[in-house]
Design a protein around this motif. Structure first.
Motif, mmCIF file in Angstrom:
data_model
loop_
_atom_site.group_PDB
_atom_site.id
_atom_site.type_symbol
_atom_site.label_atom_id
_atom_site.label_comp_id
_atom_site.label_asym_id
_atom_site.label_seq_id
_atom_site.Cartn_x
_atom_site.Cartn_y
_atom_site.Cartn_z
ATOM 1 N N GLU A 1 0.826 -1.200 0.000
ATOM 2 C CA GLU A 1 0.000 0.000 0.000
ATOM 3 C C GLU A 1 0.866 1.259 0.000
ATOM 4 O O GLU A 1 0.605 2.213 -0.743
ATOM 5 C CB GLU A 1 -0.936 0.007 1.213
ATOM 6 C CG GLU A 1 -2.008 -1.076 1.199
ATOM 7 C CD GLU A 1 -1.491 -2.419 1.684
ATOM 8 O OE1 GLU A 1 -0.294 -2.495 2.096
ATOM 9 O OE2 GLU A 1 -2.262 -3.398 1.650
ATOM 10 N N TRP B 1 2.817 1.692 -3.388
ATOM 11 C CA TRP B 1 2.008 2.164 -4.506
ATOM 12 C C TRP B 1 1.539 3.599 -4.312
ATOM 13 O O TRP B 1 1.360 4.340 -5.284
ATOM 14 C CB TRP B 1 0.846 1.216 -4.759
ATOM 15 C CG TRP B 1 1.275 0.048 -5.574
ATOM 16 C CD1 TRP B 1 1.639 -1.193 -5.129
ATOM 17 C CD2 TRP B 1 1.465 0.021 -6.994
ATOM 18 N NE1 TRP B 1 2.022 -1.985 -6.177
ATOM 19 C CE2 TRP B 1 1.926 -1.269 -7.338
ATOM 20 C CE3 TRP B 1 1.287 0.965 -8.002
ATOM 21 C CZ2 TRP B 1 2.206 -1.644 -8.646
ATOM 22 C CZ3 TRP B 1 1.564 0.593 -9.320
ATOM 23 C CH2 TRP B 1 2.011 -0.697 -9.630
ATOM 24 N N GLN B 2 1.343 4.011 -3.074
ATOM 25 C CA GLN B 2 1.016 5.416 -2.838
ATOM 26 C C GLN B 2 2.203 6.303 -3.235
ATOM 27 O O GLN B 2 2.035 7.325 -3.903
ATOM 28 C CB GLN B 2 0.666 5.647 -1.361
ATOM 29 C CG GLN B 2 0.396 7.109 -1.000
ATOM 30 C CD GLN B 2 -0.809 7.705 -1.706
ATOM 31 O OE1 GLN B 2 -1.788 7.022 -1.966
ATOM 32 N NE2 GLN B 2 -0.736 8.997 -2.031
ATOM 33 N N CYS C 1 -4.050 6.570 -3.735
ATOM 34 C CA CYS C 1 -4.046 5.284 -4.441
ATOM 35 C C CYS C 1 -4.795 4.263 -3.588
ATOM 36 O O CYS C 1 -4.226 3.688 -2.648
ATOM 37 C CB CYS C 1 -2.613 4.817 -4.691
ATOM 38 S SG CYS C 1 -2.495 3.273 -5.635
ATOM 39 N N GLN D 1 -6.598 0.869 -2.199
ATOM 40 C CA GLN D 1 -6.190 -0.533 -2.229
ATOM 41 C C GLN D 1 -7.425 -1.432 -2.259
ATOM 42 O O GLN D 1 -8.516 -1.029 -1.881
ATOM 43 C CB GLN D 1 -5.341 -0.854 -0.991
ATOM 44 C CG GLN D 1 -4.152 0.074 -0.806
ATOM 45 C CD GLN D 1 -3.162 -0.002 -1.946
ATOM 46 O OE1 GLN D 1 -2.824 -1.091 -2.419
ATOM 47 N NE2 GLN D 1 -2.671 1.151 -2.400
ATOM 48 N N ARG D 2 -7.238 -2.639 -2.675
ATOM 49 C CA ARG D 2 -8.330 -3.584 -2.755
ATOM 50 C C ARG D 2 -8.785 -3.968 -1.349
ATOM 51 O O ARG D 2 -7.973 -4.300 -0.484
ATOM 52 C CB ARG D 2 -7.900 -4.839 -3.520
ATOM 53 C CG ARG D 2 -7.472 -4.539 -4.934
ATOM 54 C CD ARG D 2 -6.847 -5.721 -5.635
ATOM 55 N NE ARG D 2 -7.821 -6.777 -5.808
ATOM 56 C CZ ARG D 2 -7.744 -7.941 -5.193
ATOM 57 N NH1 ARG D 2 -6.775 -8.173 -4.348
ATOM 58 N NH2 ARG D 2 -8.635 -8.867 -5.411
ATOM 59 N N ARG E 1 -4.442 -0.183 -8.453
ATOM 60 C CA ARG E 1 -4.337 -1.263 -7.474
ATOM 61 C C ARG E 1 -5.662 -1.961 -7.188
ATOM 62 O O ARG E 1 -5.711 -2.922 -6.421
ATOM 63 C CB ARG E 1 -3.767 -0.717 -6.172
ATOM 64 C CG ARG E 1 -2.277 -0.504 -6.199
ATOM 65 C CD ARG E 1 -1.510 -1.797 -6.081
ATOM 66 N NE ARG E 1 -1.675 -2.425 -4.781
ATOM 67 C CZ ARG E 1 -1.338 -3.660 -4.480
ATOM 68 N NH1 ARG E 1 -0.845 -4.446 -5.411
ATOM 69 N NH2 ARG E 1 -1.507 -4.145 -3.257
#
Length: 316
Positions: free
Chosen positions: A47, A50-51, A95, A97-98, A167
């Motif tokens: 997390e 990707w941020q 961004c 997340q799932r 993501r």
């Protein structure tokens, strides 16, 4: 660090890692990366990686387009732009997340051994959650002052929320984009204007579809494992309380355009914005606007500019 996250040794993966390294290094050496950037980039949690990568990719977009930008003073939004008139536009990047609901549903295999994509409502709920979080950054929450009260974002400044939805793809089918919803419009558009399924209006006389339109979807279901299904709002820009949010910058960024994969981008304007963003200021393939009608419906308009990040031709 990049080798650990993208370990394959094909020519495509090597090219991709080299591109990411260039993007990340450029951002790190700029005046825009904050103190925690390097720590979060190297963090084991995907997390945070990707941020950080999303912020670097957005910086690359702005830098390549030659947009005038200033270093934000103090702890504020990620980027500050200034147009030719001198007006300031702040950009805050997120961004999502799932969630667990997406992991459970998209992890179920089909009979043919393939996997299903995350449900439309689950993906949309992550977009709405991101909008809520970044709106609270602007206004503040109980006991925490927001950007406005701290006088970082000025009373006449525009404020744009950039959401990178890359993501939210299925972990089993990462090559399948979920940038668009079930109606083939970007999720950013759907959650902004409360748009749902495509609907066909049938002429009762000829019993044939007379026109195709979009249904309204003011709420979506949020699935939680230990709690009842909840309804959350999905018409962000149709709520007057959100007039200080000028636009949503919808992104599907990963840096993969360098190896031939598309990275679509849209900008969705708030029809009730206190401080609108000038068309063309922020890089986007397409910009969307909404004109409310007295009937309670509205007219959706799109302006296509061309691909900001055209996929490069690639041969394995």
């Amino acid at each position: 660090m990049l080798e650990a996250r993208f370990p394959y040794g094909s020519a495509r993966q090597v090219c991709y890692r080299q591109h990411l390294k260039k993007v990340l290094l450029s951002f790190y050496e700029s005046d825009f990366a904050d103190r925690k950037f390097l720590d979060e980039l190297c963090n084991a949690e995907p997390e945070k990686f990707w941020q950080s990568l999303s912020e670097a990719l957005v910086y690359s977009l702005l830098a390549e387009r030659g947009i005038e930008r200033e270093r934000p003073v103090g702890k504020g939004p990620d980027f500050l732009l200034r147009d030719k008139s001198g007006r300031r536009t702040w950009v805050e990047v997120y961004c999502p997340q799932r969630g667990k609901d997406m992991q459970a549903s998209s992890g179920d295999s089909r009979a043919d051994g393939t996997y299903s994509s995350p449900p439309d409502e689950s993906v949309a709920s992550r977009w709405t959650a991101g909008l809520k979080e970044k709106t609270e950054k602007l206004f503040g929450t109980a006991g925490v002052l927001g950007f406005l009260d701290r006088e970082i974002v000025g009373p006449e400044d525009a404020y744009v929320i950039a959401i990178n939805g890359y993501r939210l793809r299925s972990e089993h089918e990462p090559h399948v984009s979920v940038y668009c919803g079930i109606n083939q419009l970007p999720h950013a558009v759907n959650v902004a204007y409360g748009l749902g399924h495509l609907v066909a209006h049938v002429d009762p006389k000829h019993k044939e579809p007379s026109r195709i339109g979009l249904s309204s979807r003011a709420h979506i279901r949020k699935f939680r494992s230990s709690e009842p299904v909840a309804l959350i709002s999905s018409c962000f820009f149709l709520e007057p309380k959100n007039s200080r949010i000028s636009a949503i910058w919808g992104l599907d960024l990963s840096g993969e355009c360098v190896v031939g994969n598309p990275e679509p981008i849209c900008l969705v304007h708030n029809p009730h914005a206190a401080h609108p963003v000038r068309r063309g200021l922020i890089p986007a393939d397409e910009e969307y606007s909404w004109e409310p009608q007295d009937t309670g419906h509205g007219i959706l308009t799109s302006h296509f500019h061309g691909h900001v990040l055209p996929p490069k031709k690639w041969k394995d």
